[in-house]
Design an enzyme around this catalytic site. Structure first.
Site, short mmCIF file in Angstrom:
data_model
loop_
_atom_site.label_atom_id
_atom_site.label_comp_id
_atom_site.label_asym_id
_atom_site.label_seq_id
_atom_site.Cartn_x
_atom_site.Cartn_y
_atom_site.Cartn_z
N GLU A 279 48.90 24.64 45.20
CA GLU A 279 47.59 25.07 44.65
C GLU A 279 46.65 23.87 44.56
O GLU A 279 45.47 23.99 44.87
CB GLU A 279 47.75 25.73 43.28
CG GLU A 279 48.59 27.00 43.30
CD GLU A 279 48.12 28.01 44.36
OE1 GLU A 279 46.90 28.23 44.49
OE2 GLU A 279 48.99 28.56 45.06
N TRP A 282 45.21 23.58 47.83
CA TRP A 282 44.03 24.41 48.13
C TRP A 282 42.76 23.68 47.69
O TRP A 282 41.70 23.79 48.32
CB TRP A 282 44.13 25.78 47.43
CG TRP A 282 44.96 26.75 48.21
CD1 TRP A 282 46.28 27.03 48.04
CD2 TRP A 282 44.51 27.57 49.32
NE1 TRP A 282 46.68 27.97 48.96
CE2 TRP A 282 45.63 28.31 49.76
CE3 TRP A 282 43.29 27.73 49.98
CZ2 TRP A 282 45.55 29.22 50.82
CZ3 TRP A 282 43.21 28.63 51.05
CH2 TRP A 282 44.34 29.35 51.46
N TRP A 310 24.50 43.46 54.50
CA TRP A 310 24.57 43.54 53.03
C TRP A 310 23.46 44.45 52.51
O TRP A 310 22.42 44.60 53.16
CB TRP A 310 24.39 42.15 52.41
CG TRP A 310 25.39 41.12 52.83
CD1 TRP A 310 25.15 40.05 53.65
CD2 TRP A 310 26.78 41.05 52.48
NE1 TRP A 310 26.32 39.32 53.83
CE2 TRP A 310 27.33 39.92 53.11
CE3 TRP A 310 27.61 41.84 51.69
CZ2 TRP A 310 28.66 39.55 53.00
CZ3 TRP A 310 28.94 41.47 51.55
CH2 TRP A 310 29.46 40.34 52.20
N ASN A 348 42.72 33.22 38.24
CA ASN A 348 42.54 33.23 39.69
C ASN A 348 42.71 34.61 40.32
O ASN A 348 41.91 35.02 41.16
CB ASN A 348 43.49 32.24 40.35
CG ASN A 348 43.33 32.22 41.86
OD1 ASN A 348 42.25 31.90 42.36
ND2 ASN A 348 44.36 32.59 42.58
N TRP A 366 28.06 37.66 49.06
CA TRP A 366 28.94 36.76 48.29
C TRP A 366 28.16 35.64 47.63
O TRP A 366 28.56 35.13 46.57
CB TRP A 366 30.07 36.20 49.17
CG TRP A 366 29.59 35.41 50.36
CD1 TRP A 366 29.32 35.89 51.60
CD2 TRP A 366 29.31 34.00 50.42
NE1 TRP A 366 28.89 34.88 52.42
CE2 TRP A 366 28.89 33.70 51.72
CE3 TRP A 366 29.39 32.95 49.50
CZ2 TRP A 366 28.54 32.42 52.15
CZ3 TRP A 366 29.05 31.66 49.91
CH2 TRP A 366 28.62 31.40 51.21
N TRP A 389 34.86 32.11 47.34
CA TRP A 389 33.98 33.24 47.67
C TRP A 389 34.05 33.59 49.14
O TRP A 389 34.08 34.77 49.51
CB TRP A 389 32.54 32.95 47.21
CG TRP A 389 32.42 33.31 45.77
CD1 TRP A 389 32.52 32.46 44.71
CD2 TRP A 389 32.27 34.63 45.23
NE1 TRP A 389 32.42 33.17 43.54
CE2 TRP A 389 32.26 34.50 43.82
CE3 TRP A 389 32.14 35.89 45.78
CZ2 TRP A 389 32.13 35.61 42.97
CZ3 TRP A 389 32.01 36.99 44.95
CH2 TRP A 389 32.01 36.85 43.57
C1 LIG Z 1 35.93 33.70 44.02
C2 LIG Z 1 36.62 32.45 43.54
C3 LIG Z 1 35.87 31.40 43.00
C4 LIG Z 1 36.51 30.24 42.55
N1 LIG Z 1 35.73 29.23 42.03
C5 LIG Z 1 36.34 28.09 41.60
C6 LIG Z 1 35.57 27.02 41.06
O1 LIG Z 1 34.33 27.06 41.01
N2 LIG Z 1 36.24 25.93 40.59
C7 LIG Z 1 37.61 25.82 40.65
O2 LIG Z 1 38.16 24.81 40.21
N3 LIG Z 1 38.34 26.81 41.20
C8 LIG Z 1 37.76 27.93 41.66
N4 LIG Z 1 38.53 28.94 42.19
C9 LIG Z 1 39.98 28.70 42.39
C10 LIG Z 1 40.91 29.11 41.24
O3 LIG Z 1 40.60 30.40 40.80
C11 LIG Z 1 40.87 28.15 40.05
O4 LIG Z 1 41.00 26.82 40.50
C12 LIG Z 1 42.02 28.45 39.09
O5 LIG Z 1 41.93 29.77 38.62
C13 LIG Z 1 41.98 27.47 37.93
O6 LIG Z 1 42.94 27.80 36.98
P1 LIG Z 1 44.14 26.82 36.64
O7 LIG Z 1 43.62 25.44 36.44
O8 LIG Z 1 44.91 27.44 35.54
O9 LIG Z 1 44.96 26.87 37.99
P2 LIG Z 1 46.47 26.47 38.29
O10 LIG Z 1 47.15 27.68 38.84
O11 LIG Z 1 47.09 25.81 37.14
O12 LIG Z 1 46.31 25.47 39.52
C14 LIG Z 1 46.21 24.06 39.37
C15 LIG Z 1 44.95 23.55 40.01
O13 LIG Z 1 44.97 23.78 41.42
C16 LIG Z 1 43.64 24.04 41.88
N5 LIG Z 1 43.59 25.40 42.43
C17 LIG Z 1 44.36 26.45 42.09
N6 LIG Z 1 44.04 27.52 42.86
C18 LIG Z 1 43.05 27.12 43.69
C19 LIG Z 1 42.30 27.77 44.71
N7 LIG Z 1 42.51 29.05 45.06
N8 LIG Z 1 41.33 27.08 45.36
C20 LIG Z 1 41.10 25.77 45.05
N9 LIG Z 1 41.79 25.11 44.07
C21 LIG Z 1 42.74 25.77 43.42
C22 LIG Z 1 42.71 23.97 40.67
O14 LIG Z 1 42.14 22.68 40.63
C23 LIG Z 1 43.68 24.20 39.52
O15 LIG Z 1 43.24 23.63 38.31
C24 LIG Z 1 37.92 30.11 42.64
C25 LIG Z 1 38.66 31.17 43.19
C26 LIG Z 1 38.02 32.32 43.63
C27 LIG Z 1 38.85 33.44 44.19
#
Ligand SMILES: Cc1cc2nc3c(=O)[nH]c(=O)nc-3n(C[C@H](O)[C@H](O)[C@H](O)COP(=O)(O)OP(=O)(O)OC[C@H]3O[C@@H](n4cnc5c(N)ncnc54)[C@H](O)[C@@H]3O)c2cc1C
Length: 471
Positions: A279, A282, A310, A348, A366, A389
């Site tokens: 993650e 990502w 759209w 997420n 989007w 997005w």
């Molecule tokens: C439509 C959409 C918009 C999003 N916008 C953002 C945003 O503006 N900022 C943001 O930080 N994340 C964004 N995310 C990714 C993700 O949802 C969040 O990073 C995550 O929910 C953060 O929660 P956590 O720290 O508990 O994640 P954990 O599951 O604990 O993951 C650890 C870290 O990994 C990174 N991470 C995890 N999943 C993703 C992912 N899919 N993409 C990129 N990095 C990821 C984050 O830095 C996160 O803190 C978005 C996802 C979607 C689907």
């Protein structure tokens, strides 16, 4: 006595901070500085929730620095002007910072670097926000990766092995630091106080980040793979805003988790740690994409989506407002949008569902969703938000194909089977039994809850037809 300016930006921590570390190693005195210049990030100046976070994060950094013996000097931009003035005031010989990767920040930093060098200052910048520098990785054919798995496989060979840099105990500050602004003068907090829920949910700053990492390691790290998709469970780390503001580095997290799984090999932590690191991968991938495709915050990566039919703003304005307010009549979508509004964050899995609902069931571009997230998320991050997005709308790298449209009722029943999440955020549904929760007729049975904005089956057919139009 040589003095170095350490220009803090989104690296609001003392531990594992290479710019600060370098300054302390090579200079007798340091001057920690933060320059507030939101127009230099335009059009992506921080939104309301991020400004709230920034205020408290700067307050936390000020406190940390004060304890270590140095003030944090706050100034307003333009950044170059502020740095030049401060360098003159303390006769600094060097300016150091940690790199940012957004296109506007990169362009600004290049200009600042050149001008400071021409003025005779030493300038150095360091990588600390990511595990691998964007631009380092390419496919065998020399192209940027557009699929995550091979990207992450290649990145794995470059992950740093070093331990995080220690937090300095004392900083030798300049004896007569120049005047700075009071934090309140930056005007980051909302005038109308909507931040009560956010305040309850978060502790910005490095201490808050360390506390969350500690909680995650103790309570959730061993079940991450099973629980990360359940929005009703505290199964993820919630470190995203702390990572965005650089209150903790990805290296600190990675090494802590690796140590944890080395110490407890029998606890079966390794697969969960690997999953968590993916993650973080990502996040790396998102920055890699933004580096190679800097137009993607506005433009779809898949060019054919520029022709996507759209709906028009005058037709969708009311639906967009209902989505923003969490009044679509789809329980899990409404729970997510209300969690976002009240706490500045959304799980997420639910981010994916609300994004799919907006772009596919409501046929709203989007970019509208990304803009709303930008203003309301405390972790709003240009690279991650753009990737999330575009992925959800089916027009980005390694995206969910457009034709795979989530059914938010089935997803709700699968990932929130007992309604813990929906009931927490949608009070009108608090008394509805589990079996009747994730259905579209709640508007009829639950007092005050809204009727569905769209028919899910019909809107799905409309989305598929629109997708068919762009071939
Ligand atoms: C439509 C959409 C918009 C999003 N916008 C953002 C945003 O503006 N900022 C943001 O930080 N994340 C964004 N995310 C990714 C993700 O949802 C969040 O990073 C995550 O929910 C953060 O929660 P956590 O720290 O508990 O994640 P954990 O599951 O604990 O993951 C650890 C870290 O990994 C990174 N991470 C995890 N999943 C993703 C992912 N899919 N993409 C990129 N990095 C990821 C984050 O830095 C996160 O803190 C978005 C996802 C979607 C689907």
């Amino acid at each position: 006595m040589s003095t170095a300016i350490v220009w803090f930006r989104r690296d609001l921590r003392l531990a594992d901070n290479p710019a600060l570390h370098h300054a302390l190693k090579h200079h007798a005195q340091v001057l920690p500085v933060y320059v507030h210049a939101p127009d230099e990030d335009a059009p992506w100046s921080p939104g309301g929730a991020a400004r709230w976070w920034l205020h408290h994060s700067l307050a936390a950094l000020q406190l940390q620095l004060r304890r270590a013996g140095a003030p944090l000097i706050l100034r307003r931009g333009p950044s170059l002007q502020a740095l030049r003035d401060l360098a003159g005031a303390v006769d600094a010989g060097a300016v150091y910072w940690n790199r940012l990767y957004e296109p506007a920040a990169l362009a600004r930093d290049r200009q600042v670097e050149q001008a400071l060098r021409e003025a005779g200052l030493e300038v150095e910048h360091f990588g600390s926000a990511l595990l691998v520098e964007p631009g380092q990785l390419r496919t065998r054919a020399g192209a940027p990766f557009r699929v995550f798995t091979p990207f992450w496989r290649a990145a794995a060979t470059l992950l740093p092995a070093r331990e995080p840099l220690p937090e300095p105990a004392r900083l030798a500050a300049t004896p007569r630091p120049p005047a700075g602004l009071d934090l309140k003068a930056l005007d980051l907090l909302p005038r109308i106080r909507w931040d009560h829920g956010i305040q309850q949910a978060w502790q910005p700053g490095a201490e808050g980040a360390a506390a969350l990492l500690h909680r995650y390691c103790a309570e959730a790290a061993g079940r991450y793979g099973e629980q990360r998709d359940l929005p009703g469970v505290d199964g993820t780390s919630r470190l995203s805003p702390h990572l965005h503001f650089g209150e903790i580095s990805p290296l600190q997290i990675m090494q802590r988790l690796r140590r944890l799984s080395d110490e407890e090999p029998r606890a079966g932590l390794l697969p969960h740690v690997e999953h968590y690191l993916r993650e973080l991968g990502w996040r790396e991938f998102a920055h890699h994409l933004l580096h190679h495709y800097p137009d993607t915050p506005q433009q779809p990566l898949d060019a054919k989506f520029a022709r996507f039919p759209w709906r028009k703003p005058r037709d969708y304005a009311a639906d967009l407002r209902a989505w923003q307010r969490g009044r679509t009549g789809v329980p899990i979508v409404d729970a997510g949008m209300r969690q976002l509004w009240r706490s500045g964050w959304m799980h997420n899995r639910v981010r994916m569902l609300v994004a799919s609902f907006l772009t596919k069931n409501l046929l709203i571009p989007w970019q509208e969703g990304a803009a709303w997230f930008w203003d309301t998320l405390v972790d709003a991050d240009l690279a991650n938000n753009t990737l999330g997005w575009q992925w959800s709308a089916g027009c980005g790298a390694d995206a969910a194909p457009y034709f795979r449209i989530f059914n938010p009722l089935l997803q709700g029943a699968r990932f929130d089977p007992h309604g813990d999440y929906v009931r927490r955020w949608v009070e009108e549904l608090a008394q509805v039994p589990d079996a009747a929760l994730h259905v579209s007729s709640n508007g009829a049975v639950a007092d005050g809850y809204c009727a569905p904005l769209v028919d899910l089956a019909a809107s799905r057919r409309r989305a598929l037809a629109a997708w068919g139009d762009i071939g």
